[in-house]
Design a protein around this motif. Sequence first.
Motif, PDB file in Angstrom:
ATOM      1  N   PHE A 127     -18.002   9.629  31.435  1.00  0.00           N
ATOM      2  CA  PHE A 127     -19.042   9.424  32.344  1.00  0.00           C
ATOM      3  C   PHE A 127     -18.383   8.981  33.568  1.00  0.00           C
ATOM      4  CE2 PHE A 127     -23.208  10.486  29.902  1.00  0.00           C
ATOM      5  CZ  PHE A 127     -22.552  11.553  29.572  1.00  0.00           C
ATOM      6  N   ARG A 128     -17.765   7.586  33.540  1.00  0.00           N
ATOM      7  CA  ARG A 128     -17.176   6.760  34.343  1.00  0.00           C
ATOM      8  C   ARG A 128     -15.974   7.260  35.063  1.00  0.00           C
ATOM      9  NH1 ARG A 128     -19.630   2.165  35.570  1.00  0.00           N
ATOM     10  NH2 ARG A 128     -17.628   1.371  36.441  1.00  0.00           N
ATOM     11  N   ASN A 129     -15.261   7.951  34.284  1.00  0.00           N
ATOM     12  CA  ASN A 129     -14.243   8.515  34.817  1.00  0.00           C
ATOM     13  C   ASN A 129     -14.492  10.210  35.602  1.00  0.00           C
ATOM     14  OD1 ASN A 129     -12.161   6.740  34.586  1.00  0.00           O
ATOM     15  ND2 ASN A 129     -12.035   7.555  32.275  1.00  0.00           N
ATOM     16  N   ASN A 130     -15.613  10.359  35.469  1.00  0.00           N
ATOM     17  CA  ASN A 130     -16.189  11.606  36.288  1.00  0.00           C
ATOM     18  C   ASN A 130     -17.370  11.560  37.069  1.00  0.00           C
ATOM     19  OD1 ASN A 130     -14.788  14.365  34.982  1.00  0.00           O
ATOM     20  ND2 ASN A 130     -15.019  12.696  33.385  1.00  0.00           N
ATOM     21  N   GLY A 131     -17.445  10.149  37.894  1.00  0.00           N
ATOM     22  CA  GLY A 131     -18.376   9.925  38.860  1.00  0.00           C
ATOM     23  C   GLY A 131     -19.527   9.491  38.876  1.00  0.00           C
TER      24      GLY A 131
END
Length: 852
Positions: free
Chosen positions: A235-239
């Motif tokens: 999640f945190r690497n996709n915005g």
Amino acid sequence: MKKLLSKIALIFVTGSIIYSCSSVKKVPEGTQLLTKNTLLVNEKTIKDERIESLLSQKPNSKLPLIGFPLRLSMYNMAKDKPDSLYYAWLERKPNRRENLAKFLSNKQVDRLSESFVVSGFSNFLKRTGEAPVIIDDKRIQSSRNRLKAYYTFNLGYFDVQVNTKRDTVGKKKGSVTYEIITGTPSVYDTISHSIESSALEPLYKAIEPQSLIKKGNRFNAEELSNERARITNHFRNNGVYHFQVNHVKYDIDTLNNDHRVNVNVNIENRYIKDGDTLSKTPFRIYTINEVNIFTVNASKKDINRIQDSVSYRDYQIYSDGKLNYKPKALTNAVFIQKGDLFSDKNRTLTTRSLGNLTVFNAPNIEYTEDPDDENGLITNIYLVPRKKFSWTPSIDFTHSNIQDFGITGSMSVAWRNVFKGAEILQFGARGNIGSSRDMANPNNVFFNIAEYGGDIRLTFPRIVFPLDTRRIIKKEMLPTTQMSFGLTNQRNIGLDKENFTGVIAYNWQPRSDLTTRFDLANVQFVRNLNVGNYFNVYGSSYSTLNDLAQIYNIDPLNVDSNSNLTFDGAVNFIDQVVAGQPGGLTPEDREYQIIRSIGERRKRLIENNLIIASSYSFTKNTRVGFTDNNFYILRAKIETAGNVASLIAKQVDAPLSENGNETLLGVEYAQYVKPEADFIKHWDFGKKNVLAIRTFAGIAIPYGNANSIPFSRSYFGGGANDNRGWQAYSLGPGRSGAINDFNEANLKLAFSAEYRFNFFGQLNGALFADAGNIWNVFDNVDDPDYTFNGMKSLQDIALGTGIGFRYDFNFFVFRIDLGYKTYNPAKEMSERWFRDINLSRTVLNFGINYPF
């Protein structure tokens, strides 16, 4: 050998009797010293550090292998209330205090009770030692509860039973057994998910097939934790900027009785605080709308004094003075781009890349929500430059086998951002003056030897090459280019040398655990200035030659008035023997071969060397953090030399040497190929007990223009980081017995094992065994004592064993190793084992940090 074993047995028995009487010295009556914990899992004894760590009480620590409780013994040696014993001693005789007061004041007599002699040593023993671990029923119950909780909630044995039992094993001694009956493990059955934020649903479904939680797998809390981290990272690497690991929760249903667990992955909306109230809001996917780079002198507060700015490829660059950096040099190190989704990975890469420039302090990267776009982020990167110039002086006083006293001084100057592209230019200078009684000193001056030199190194934070390499070596790999050149000059040291070096090298990191280096050109030119001093430096060769000359020399011009060879006469004697003149020696004679070998070695070592090499190496290191002691390191390297030199020599039509070999700059250039590999493995057994091994293999094969390897590229055996039963350069080659002063060869095999443990505090110990040797192979040496001749030469592998002591100063480890020649291949077969294990033959090695 039988007497030695008898002594060892006597010491062991005596120590055992003393230990059995003293170990319970301070154990109160009616209590028991804990000697052992036994873990039984389904009637099988297990040894698992993770399970043992759950126990509230553990036996006193013991030295490995011998099992002696050193710290408990130290504690037992301490006197209880030593100050009271001191006062009782004072009062035992009526005039004792008065007599002491005649020399000391009454106040000083009282202060003696706090002195090291009276109380200090006992206090030291108590601080360093360990109090006896007394079996406590409450702590047994605490351990039982921990074990039950672990097997229930971590491993899914929901009907586990844990029983305990105490046993008496001697006077005031006892053991505790923990019997764990696991029952049937529970497995995952239905796996579902519920996500309140609609924006997260497609992101989750994209990675759901790779979930670590699978139907039929056994319930495992660690697996659930890893799955939580996996979801969060995605999640945190996709915005999803605001998402944290605690936003992933699990609803676990264990109410059924068939050992099946239903799991629901529950991701609720996030809570935000508005005044005194909390409210839920859906997660959103954020896009980077702006990337601002600030180069400021102290902190981000200086942005109010921005004086210069520039726009470059969707980046805004600001400076509180004139911008001293090329925009491309800064933006190449930034992986956060306008229009991309927010990504933790890109932020980490940016931090590493900016740190790799080494011209800034640790970068500070902040994100703020764009007030004009509810799904946008503004990225601000704050860079505080380091000082443009830095000067590092140093001075040291030395003593070695070459100089009796020496003073070494050095200085280096670093010029950062020299071409405004974050390059670093470094200048270094060093010098040494020393005194040696062994060197020529016609003017009788104290400082009669000297060495001086300088170097220059330029580092680029990118690949500098005529061709574009960005498709192969991407900027994520943090590439750098280093160019360095150096020159040193020695006077009255050895053969006196001038040494020029030049290197063009590239470094990059394909992965976080993998580093790579490619030396495009590594040039070394060594010129010997005082070859007439050879036999003064290599005294062992001279002694061997002089002894033989007393028998076979017939030329009086070769010797002095004492019939000893002069240095020039030694050279003449070698030439005369090889020519077949004195004493009737023939090539079949052993003495002839020794004399010829000394002559050939002399010619090789007095030759000027020209090495033009290229090499490729990589290092894989699985270590995660300084405290990780379960890892391995693999290093491999291949180096070739002489191929470029051969092309150049042919193009310039360089003349041949007197040996018929090609030359360049009037010197026979070296030509060889040199592959080598180094493997290190560590196993952590807990409680500061670590087993470490190292295996090394390397070979340098001369070809073409050379039939031997330059001294600087050959291998040696022995020393603090090699086989510690021998001093450096004193092992091998083969079974030759290290007859030369500095023994080297072109093949090396080495294996080391070291068991490390803690004595107490910062003092650690090690038991080690080092095996290996060096040999000549594929070169101009053909003596079977020196050469590797197939599998039978493996019996010439030397074995050194011993014990080491290490004191950990946190920032470095000081090391002392006591090595012994356990198997010495230089001796006859019947005398190779254990003949040198004697305190008088201890090989003492000092070192900084661990040997591998």
